[in-house]
Scaffold this active site. Structure first.
Site, PDB file in Angstrom:
ATOM      1  N   LYS A  38    -133.981 -17.294  39.085  1.00  0.00           N
ATOM      2  CA  LYS A  38    -134.039 -18.282  40.156  1.00  0.00           C
ATOM      3  C   LYS A  38    -134.892 -17.683  41.295  1.00  0.00           C
ATOM      4  CE  LYS A  38    -129.251 -19.459  39.002  1.00  0.00           C
ATOM      5  NZ  LYS A  38    -127.828 -19.287  39.372  1.00  0.00           N
TER       6      LYS A  38
ATOM      7  N   VAL B 136    -129.689 -12.993  42.418  1.00  0.00           N
ATOM      8  CA  VAL B 136    -130.819 -12.165  41.961  1.00  0.00           C
ATOM      9  C   VAL B 136    -130.380 -11.399  40.707  1.00  0.00           C
ATOM     10  CG1 VAL B 136    -132.350 -10.258  42.612  1.00  0.00           C
ATOM     11  CG2 VAL B 136    -131.650 -11.951  44.322  1.00  0.00           C
TER      12      VAL B 136
ATOM     13  N   ARG C 273    -129.939  -8.510  37.713  1.00  0.00           N
ATOM     14  CA  ARG C 273    -129.521  -7.103  37.832  1.00  0.00           C
ATOM     15  C   ARG C 273    -130.726  -6.215  38.139  1.00  0.00           C
ATOM     16  NH1 ARG C 273    -126.516  -5.247  32.663  1.00  0.00           N
ATOM     17  NH2 ARG C 273    -125.583  -7.283  33.019  1.00  0.00           N
TER      18      ARG C 273
ATOM     19  N   SER D  69    -126.083 -19.591  35.344  1.00  0.00           N
ATOM     20  CA  SER D  69    -125.891 -18.355  36.117  1.00  0.00           C
ATOM     21  C   SER D  69    -126.915 -17.305  35.735  1.00  0.00           C
ATOM     22  CB  SER D  69    -124.479 -17.817  35.841  1.00  0.00           C
ATOM     23  OG  SER D  69    -124.353 -16.479  36.284  1.00  0.00           O
ATOM     24  N   ALA D  70    -127.262 -16.437  36.703  1.00  0.00           N
ATOM     25  CA  ALA D  70    -128.167 -15.317  36.419  1.00  0.00           C
ATOM     26  C   ALA D  70    -127.441 -14.174  35.717  1.00  0.00           C
ATOM     27  CB  ALA D  70    -128.759 -14.800  37.729  1.00  0.00           C
ATOM     28  N   SER D  71    -126.111 -14.219  35.707  1.00  0.00           N
ATOM     29  CA  SER D  71    -125.343 -13.071  35.220  1.00  0.00           C
ATOM     30  C   SER D  71    -125.328 -12.973  33.696  1.00  0.00           C
ATOM     31  CB  SER D  71    -123.904 -13.151  35.723  1.00  0.00           C
ATOM     32  OG  SER D  71    -123.141 -12.104  35.156  1.00  0.00           O
ATOM     33  N   LYS D  72    -125.508 -11.744  33.210  1.00  0.00           N
ATOM     34  CA  LYS D  72    -125.387 -11.497  31.768  1.00  0.00           C
ATOM     35  C   LYS D  72    -123.935 -11.263  31.385  1.00  0.00           C
ATOM     36  CE  LYS D  72    -130.055  -9.821  31.177  1.00  0.00           C
ATOM     37  NZ  LYS D  72    -130.973  -8.702  31.137  1.00  0.00           N
ATOM     38  N   ASN D  73    -123.049 -11.227  32.366  1.00  0.00           N
ATOM     39  CA  ASN D  73    -121.619 -11.016  32.122  1.00  0.00           C
ATOM     40  C   ASN D  73    -120.824 -12.308  32.291  1.00  0.00           C
ATOM     41  OD1 ASN D  73    -121.761  -8.069  31.831  1.00  0.00           O
ATOM     42  ND2 ASN D  73    -122.357  -8.117  33.981  1.00  0.00           N
TER      43      ASN D  73
ATOM     44  N   LYS E 145    -127.504 -12.198  46.166  1.00  0.00           N
ATOM     45  CA  LYS E 145    -126.797 -13.292  45.475  1.00  0.00           C
ATOM     46  C   LYS E 145    -127.779 -14.086  44.618  1.00  0.00           C
ATOM     47  CE  LYS E 145    -122.779 -14.159  48.343  1.00  0.00           C
ATOM     48  NZ  LYS E 145    -122.125 -15.071  49.282  1.00  0.00           N
TER      49      LYS E 145
ATOM     50  N   THR F  44    -117.428 -13.135  42.636  1.00  0.00           N
ATOM     51  CA  THR F  44    -117.689 -11.823  42.032  1.00  0.00           C
ATOM     52  C   THR F  44    -118.623 -10.991  42.906  1.00  0.00           C
ATOM     53  OG1 THR F  44    -119.165 -13.091  40.595  1.00  0.00           O
ATOM     54  CG2 THR F  44    -117.192 -12.198  39.582  1.00  0.00           C
TER      55      THR F  44
ATOM     56  N   GLU G 139    -124.684 -24.776  43.764  1.00  0.00           N
ATOM     57  CA  GLU G 139    -125.215 -23.422  44.006  1.00  0.00           C
ATOM     58  C   GLU G 139    -124.814 -22.900  45.381  1.00  0.00           C
ATOM     59  OE1 GLU G 139    -126.854 -20.753  43.469  1.00  0.00           O
ATOM     60  OE2 GLU G 139    -127.647 -20.984  41.460  1.00  0.00           O
ATOM     61  N   ASP G 140    -124.651 -21.577  45.469  1.00  0.00           N
ATOM     62  CA  ASP G 140    -124.351 -20.978  46.774  1.00  0.00           C
ATOM     63  C   ASP G 140    -125.528 -20.184  47.340  1.00  0.00           C
ATOM     64  OD1 ASP G 140    -124.113 -18.892  44.833  1.00  0.00           O
ATOM     65  OD2 ASP G 140    -123.094 -17.680  46.358  1.00  0.00           O
TER      66      ASP G 140
ATOM     67  N   ASP H  82    -123.501 -22.808  39.098  1.00  0.00           N
ATOM     68  CA  ASP H  82    -123.686 -21.374  39.261  1.00  0.00           C
ATOM     69  C   ASP H  82    -122.299 -20.720  39.147  1.00  0.00           C
ATOM     70  OD1 ASP H  82    -125.016 -18.959  40.183  1.00  0.00           O
ATOM     71  OD2 ASP H  82    -123.954 -19.290  42.066  1.00  0.00           O
ATOM     72  N   LEU H  83    -122.259 -19.437  38.872  1.00  0.00           N
ATOM     73  CA  LEU H  83    -120.946 -18.763  38.706  1.00  0.00           C
ATOM     74  C   LEU H  83    -120.513 -18.073  39.996  1.00  0.00           C
ATOM     75  CD1 LEU H  83    -118.651 -17.808  36.777  1.00  0.00           C
ATOM     76  CD2 LEU H  83    -120.062 -15.816  36.271  1.00  0.00           C
ATOM     77  N   ASP H  84    -121.216 -16.996  40.333  1.00  0.00           N
ATOM     78  CA  ASP H  84    -120.812 -16.175  41.471  1.00  0.00           C
ATOM     79  C   ASP H  84    -121.011 -16.949  42.779  1.00  0.00           C
ATOM     80  OD1 ASP H  84    -120.265 -14.090  43.219  1.00  0.00           O
ATOM     81  OD2 ASP H  84    -122.322 -13.354  43.135  1.00  0.00           O
TER      82      ASP H  84
HETATM   83  P1  B16 Z   1    -125.150  -9.336  36.071  1.00  0.00           P
HETATM   84  P2  B16 Z   1    -124.913 -16.071  39.765  1.00  0.00           P
HETATM   85  C1  B16 Z   1    -125.612 -13.502  39.861  1.00  0.00           C
HETATM   86  O1  B16 Z   1    -124.689 -14.493  39.481  1.00  0.00           O
HETATM   87  C2  B16 Z   1    -125.067 -12.741  41.067  1.00  0.00           C
HETATM   88  O2  B16 Z   1    -125.023 -13.607  42.198  1.00  0.00           O
HETATM   89  C3  B16 Z   1    -125.980 -11.593  41.380  1.00  0.00           C
HETATM   90  O3  B16 Z   1    -125.488 -10.863  42.481  1.00  0.00           O
HETATM   91  C4  B16 Z   1    -126.099 -10.695  40.144  1.00  0.00           C
HETATM   92  O4  B16 Z   1    -126.993  -9.616  40.399  1.00  0.00           O
HETATM   93  C5  B16 Z   1    -126.621 -11.541  38.980  1.00  0.00           C
HETATM   94  O5  B16 Z   1    -125.724 -12.621  38.752  1.00  0.00           O
HETATM   95  C6  B16 Z   1    -126.739 -10.727  37.697  1.00  0.00           C
HETATM   96  O6  B16 Z   1    -125.449 -10.337  37.299  1.00  0.00           O
HETATM   97  O7  B16 Z   1    -125.452  -7.957  36.537  1.00  0.00           O
HETATM   98  O8  B16 Z   1    -123.692  -9.591  35.790  1.00  0.00           O
HETATM   99  O9  B16 Z   1    -126.032  -9.779  34.914  1.00  0.00           O
HETATM  100  O10 B16 Z   1    -124.746 -16.263  41.243  1.00  0.00           O
HETATM  101  O11 B16 Z   1    -126.300 -16.452  39.269  1.00  0.00           O
HETATM  102  O12 B16 Z   1    -123.818 -16.699  38.942  1.00  0.00           O
HETATM  103 MG    MG Z   2    -124.276 -17.591  43.054  1.00  0.00          MG
END
Ligand code: B16
Ligand code: MG
Length: 227
Positions: A146, A48, A50, A115-119, A46, A18, A170-171, A10-12
């Site tokens: 997730k 979840v 966007r 990671s769930a993040s698109k960034n 965390k 982040t 994972e956190d 996982d990233l964040d």
């Molecule tokens: P984005 P992870 C998640 O990252 C974050 O924990 C979560 O807070 C955030 O809403 C999600 O990514 C989407 O991020 O807006 O950058 O697409 O923990 O799955 O690495």
């Molecule tokens: Mg995380």
């Protein structure tokens, strides 16, 4: 326990923190909507997505907005977040992470992001982590959030590993559940009383080696059930 051949991160909250930047951006969003939002709310977001995070804020405020307005709010939040992460450097990589990833590479163990993040790609680039990854699976590649196992199933596909050869780091509770549903071993980064479903919980990577963690995993002796 078969030999571990792949690790999915996982990233964040695992590689970088982040969550503090998400908090600043979501707080401004919530303030503009008149919805109270504090660190405890942020904790629940965390892992979840966007859209899922905005839905949480809208539900909390009992707000019903049009899809057009929702899209505008999501864009504004992300623009704010991108400004905040734009200055990230390798100094923000959490303690022990670089050494741990290098040690995995030396042992020939494959590494993917999950990671769930698109960034995620941008953040890995800013933090000079990208060259250490064999695959990057993130919010751009997944339909399901997730605790659905999709992100880790795709990670295993990318690394050509079987669940019982794969460890998920994972956190978030939802992330540990996703790793368990995928049939992988799960190592929680955080508090044991929060990440109860993980096979093993550690506070972070400082002073940890892959072999020491895998040896501890073996001792847990938990059978994995492939979902
Ligand atoms: P984005 P992870 C998640 O990252 C974050 O924990 C979560 O807070 C955030 O809403 C999600 O990514 C989407 O991020 O807006 O950058 O697409 O923990 O799955 O690495
Ligand atoms: Mg995380």
């Amino acid at each position: 326990m078969p030999e571990i051949r792949a690790c999915l991160f996982d990233l964040d909250g695992v590689l970088v923190d982040t969550a503090k930047y998400h908090f600043i951006a979501w707080k401004q969003t919530a303030d503009s909507l008149g919805v109270p939002f504090d660190e405890q709310d942020n904790e629940l977001l965390k892992g979840v997505s966007r859209r899922g995070s905005l839905d949480y804020i809208l539900n909390k405020g009992n707000l019903h907005l049009s899809e057009e307005r929702i899209e505008l709010i999501l864009d504004a939040k992300n623009s704010h977040y991108l400004r905040l992460v734009g200055d990230m450097t390798p100094d923000e990589v959490l303690p022990g992470v670089f050494d741990f990833l290098h040690a995995l590479k030396l042992e020939g163990i494959k590494i993917s992001l999950g990671s769930a993040s698109k960034n995620a790609q941008l953040i890995l680039d800013k933090c000079e982590l990208s060259p250490l990854f064999d695959a990057i699976v993130d919010g751009r590649h997944c339909t399901h959030s997730k605790p659905h196992p999709e992100v880790f199933e795709r990670g295993m596909q990318a690394l050509n590993s079987k669940p019982t050869e794969t460890v998920v780091f994972e956190d978030a509770i939802n992330g540990i559940s996703a790793g368990n549903y995928a049939g992988c071993y799960t190592i929680g980064i955080g508090e044991p009383d929060v990440l109860k479903e993980a096979d093993l919980v550690v506070s972070g990577f400082a002073d940890k080696t892959p072999q020491s963690l895998f040896a501890q995993l073996k001792k847990t002796g938990k059978p994995k059930i492939i979902a």
